[in-house]
Write a protein that holds these residues in place. Structure first.
Motif, PDB file in Angstrom:
ATOM      1  N   ILE A  62       0.839  -1.206   0.000  1.00 41.51           N
ATOM      2  CA  ILE A  62       0.000   0.000   0.000  1.00 41.51           C
ATOM      3  C   ILE A  62       0.871   1.253   0.000  1.00 41.51           C
ATOM      4  O   ILE A  62       0.522   2.260  -0.618  1.00 41.51           O
ATOM      5  CB  ILE A  62      -0.990  -0.020   1.184  1.00 41.51           C
ATOM      6  N   GLU A  63       2.022   1.180   0.651  1.00 41.50           N
ATOM      7  CA  GLU A  63       2.935   2.329   0.665  1.00 41.50           C
ATOM      8  C   GLU A  63       3.471   2.628  -0.737  1.00 41.50           C
ATOM      9  O   GLU A  63       3.654   3.798  -1.092  1.00 41.50           O
ATOM     10  CB  GLU A  63       4.091   2.094   1.642  1.00 41.50           C
ATOM     11  N   ASP A  64       3.740   1.589  -1.509  1.00 39.04           N
ATOM     12  CA  ASP A  64       4.195   1.788  -2.888  1.00 39.04           C
ATOM     13  C   ASP A  64       3.121   2.486  -3.723  1.00 39.04           C
ATOM     14  O   ASP A  64       3.421   3.404  -4.498  1.00 39.04           O
ATOM     15  CB  ASP A  64       4.553   0.447  -3.538  1.00 39.04           C
ATOM     16  N   HIS A  65       1.877   2.064  -3.565  1.00 41.46           N
ATOM     17  CA  HIS A  65       0.767   2.694  -4.301  1.00 41.46           C
ATOM     18  C   HIS A  65       0.587   4.146  -3.861  1.00 41.46           C
ATOM     19  O   HIS A  65       0.387   5.030  -4.694  1.00 41.46           O
ATOM     20  CB  HIS A  65      -0.531   1.915  -4.075  1.00 41.46           C
ATOM     21  N   LYS A  66       0.657   4.398  -2.548  1.00 42.44           N
ATOM     22  CA  LYS A  66       0.493   5.771  -2.059  1.00 42.44           C
ATOM     23  C   LYS A  66       1.613   6.669  -2.561  1.00 42.44           C
ATOM     24  O   LYS A  66       1.362   7.806  -2.972  1.00 42.44           O
ATOM     25  CB  LYS A  66       0.452   5.779  -0.528  1.00 42.44           C
TER      26      LYS A  66
ATOM     27  N   PRO B 232      -0.400  19.294   1.407  1.00 46.04           N
ATOM     28  CA  PRO B 232      -0.271  19.224   2.868  1.00 46.04           C
ATOM     29  C   PRO B 232      -0.779  17.885   3.400  1.00 46.04           C
ATOM     30  O   PRO B 232      -1.541  17.180   2.731  1.00 46.04           O
ATOM     31  CB  PRO B 232      -1.167  20.363   3.364  1.00 46.04           C
ATOM     32  N   ASP B 233      -0.354  17.545   4.600  1.00 48.31           N
ATOM     33  CA  ASP B 233      -0.710  16.248   5.191  1.00 48.31           C
ATOM     34  C   ASP B 233      -2.213  16.072   5.361  1.00 48.31           C
ATOM     35  O   ASP B 233      -2.734  14.980   5.176  1.00 48.31           O
ATOM     36  CB  ASP B 233      -0.026  16.078   6.551  1.00 48.31           C
ATOM     37  N   GLU B 234      -2.933  17.138   5.722  1.00 49.49           N
ATOM     38  CA  GLU B 234      -4.378  16.990   5.924  1.00 49.49           C
ATOM     39  C   GLU B 234      -5.102  16.681   4.614  1.00 49.49           C
ATOM     40  O   GLU B 234      -6.088  15.946   4.598  1.00 49.49           O
ATOM     41  CB  GLU B 234      -4.983  18.219   6.606  1.00 49.49           C
ATOM     42  N   MET B 235      -4.612  17.219   3.500  1.00 51.70           N
ATOM     43  CA  MET B 235      -5.219  16.890   2.207  1.00 51.70           C
ATOM     44  C   MET B 235      -4.886  15.456   1.806  1.00 51.70           C
ATOM     45  O   MET B 235      -5.726  14.761   1.227  1.00 51.70           O
ATOM     46  CB  MET B 235      -4.751  17.863   1.135  1.00 51.70           C
ATOM     47  N   GLN B 236      -3.677  15.004   2.129  1.00 54.45           N
ATOM     48  CA  GLN B 236      -3.304  13.620   1.840  1.00 54.45           C
ATOM     49  C   GLN B 236      -4.188  12.651   2.619  1.00 54.45           C
ATOM     50  O   GLN B 236      -4.641  11.651   2.073  1.00 54.45           O
ATOM     51  CB  GLN B 236      -1.842  13.370   2.196  1.00 54.45           C
ATOM     52  N   GLU B 237      -4.432  12.948   3.884  1.00 49.88           N
ATOM     53  CA  GLU B 237      -5.292  12.087   4.695  1.00 49.88           C
ATOM     54  C   GLU B 237      -6.708  12.017   4.126  1.00 49.88           C
ATOM     55  O   GLU B 237      -7.333  10.968   4.145  1.00 49.88           O
ATOM     56  CB  GLU B 237      -5.333  12.580   6.145  1.00 49.88           C
ATOM     57  N   LYS B 238      -7.193  13.130   3.616  1.00 53.88           N
ATOM     58  CA  LYS B 238      -8.524  13.145   3.010  1.00 53.88           C
ATOM     59  C   LYS B 238      -8.571  12.247   1.770  1.00 53.88           C
ATOM     60  O   LYS B 238      -9.543  11.526   1.549  1.00 53.88           O
ATOM     61  CB  LYS B 238      -8.908  14.577   2.647  1.00 53.88           C
ATOM     62  N   ILE B 239      -7.504  12.255   0.991  1.00 56.46           N
ATOM     63  CA  ILE B 239      -7.430  11.410  -0.202  1.00 56.46           C
ATOM     64  C   ILE B 239      -7.405   9.939   0.203  1.00 56.46           C
ATOM     65  O   ILE B 239      -8.120   9.108  -0.368  1.00 56.46           O
ATOM     66  CB  ILE B 239      -6.182  11.751  -1.040  1.00 56.46           C
ATOM     67  N   TRP B 240      -6.595   9.591   1.213  1.00 56.60           N
ATOM     68  CA  TRP B 240      -6.445   8.181   1.604  1.00 56.60           C
ATOM     69  C   TRP B 240      -7.715   7.624   2.243  1.00 56.60           C
ATOM     70  O   TRP B 240      -7.906   6.413   2.243  1.00 56.60           O
ATOM     71  CB  TRP B 240      -5.257   7.986   2.539  1.00 56.60           C
TER      72      TRP B 240
ATOM     73  N   ASP C 242     -10.603   8.104   0.999  1.00 54.00           N
ATOM     74  CA  ASP C 242     -11.504   7.821  -0.123  1.00 54.00           C
ATOM     75  C   ASP C 242     -11.032   6.686  -1.021  1.00 54.00           C
ATOM     76  O   ASP C 242     -11.703   6.358  -1.998  1.00 54.00           O
ATOM     77  CB  ASP C 242     -11.709   9.076  -0.973  1.00 54.00           C
ATOM     78  N   VAL C 243      -9.848   6.112  -0.740  1.00 52.79           N
ATOM     79  CA  VAL C 243      -9.343   5.030  -1.585  1.00 52.79           C
ATOM     80  C   VAL C 243      -9.147   3.763  -0.750  1.00 52.79           C
ATOM     81  O   VAL C 243      -9.011   3.818   0.466  1.00 52.79           O
ATOM     82  CB  VAL C 243      -8.024   5.411  -2.298  1.00 52.79           C
ATOM     83  N   ASP C 244      -9.148   2.641  -1.447  1.00 51.45           N
ATOM     84  CA  ASP C 244      -9.040   1.335  -0.796  1.00 51.45           C
ATOM     85  C   ASP C 244      -7.965   0.515  -1.506  1.00 51.45           C
ATOM     86  O   ASP C 244      -7.832   0.578  -2.725  1.00 51.45           O
ATOM     87  CB  ASP C 244     -10.392   0.625  -0.874  1.00 51.45           C
TER      88      ASP C 244
ATOM     89  N   SER D  57     -15.732   1.966  -6.501  1.00 53.37           N
ATOM     90  CA  SER D  57     -14.751   0.923  -6.839  1.00 53.37           C
ATOM     91  C   SER D  57     -14.119   1.106  -8.214  1.00 53.37           C
ATOM     92  O   SER D  57     -13.874   0.138  -8.934  1.00 53.37           O
ATOM     93  CB  SER D  57     -15.387  -0.466  -6.740  1.00 53.37           C
ATOM     94  N   LYS D  58     -13.843   2.339  -8.588  1.00 54.38           N
ATOM     95  CA  LYS D  58     -13.108   2.586  -9.828  1.00 54.38           C
ATOM     96  C   LYS D  58     -11.628   2.331  -9.570  1.00 54.38           C
ATOM     97  O   LYS D  58     -11.063   2.805  -8.594  1.00 54.38           O
ATOM     98  CB  LYS D  58     -13.284   4.032 -10.291  1.00 54.38           C
TER      99      LYS D  58
END
Length: 103
Positions: A24-28, A42-50, A52-54, A70-71
């Protein structure tokens, strides 16, 4: 004798493919490089993105997808991550620009 050798080769191949599946770290990290082409996030925007993804791991390959519909976003195989959905990256980048402009 041949069947044992074939079975050993098959098991060894599956173990190798499982060992080289991107994490998962490689994908991120790959997605961050795609999203940060315009400016750093910024870190808070990154957390918001993560949120929303699986991440899905299927032993020999891995995928990153959206939670809502599930796109597929990225796929990983043999320690390589590939972007599948360019449109998702563009949408998230535009969304983040709108949010940063509103602050």
């Amino acid at each position: 004798m041949f069947s044992r050798l074939f079975l050993f080769a098959l098991i060894a191949g599956l173990v190798y493919l499982n060992y080289t599946t991107p994490t998962i770290e490689d994908h991120k990290a790959f997605l961050l490089t795609q999203l940060q082409q315009g400016y750093p996030l910024p870190d808070e925007m990154q957390e918001k993105i993560w949120k929303d993804v699986d991440y899905s791991n299927f032993l020999v390959c891995s995928f990153m997808k959206t939670r809502l519909d599930s796109k597929m976003i990225t796929s990983g195989y043999l320690k390589k991550v590939k972007l599948i959905n360019n449109k998702w990256v563009d949408e998230v980048r535009a969304d983040l620009q709108r949010q940063s402009n509103s602050y």
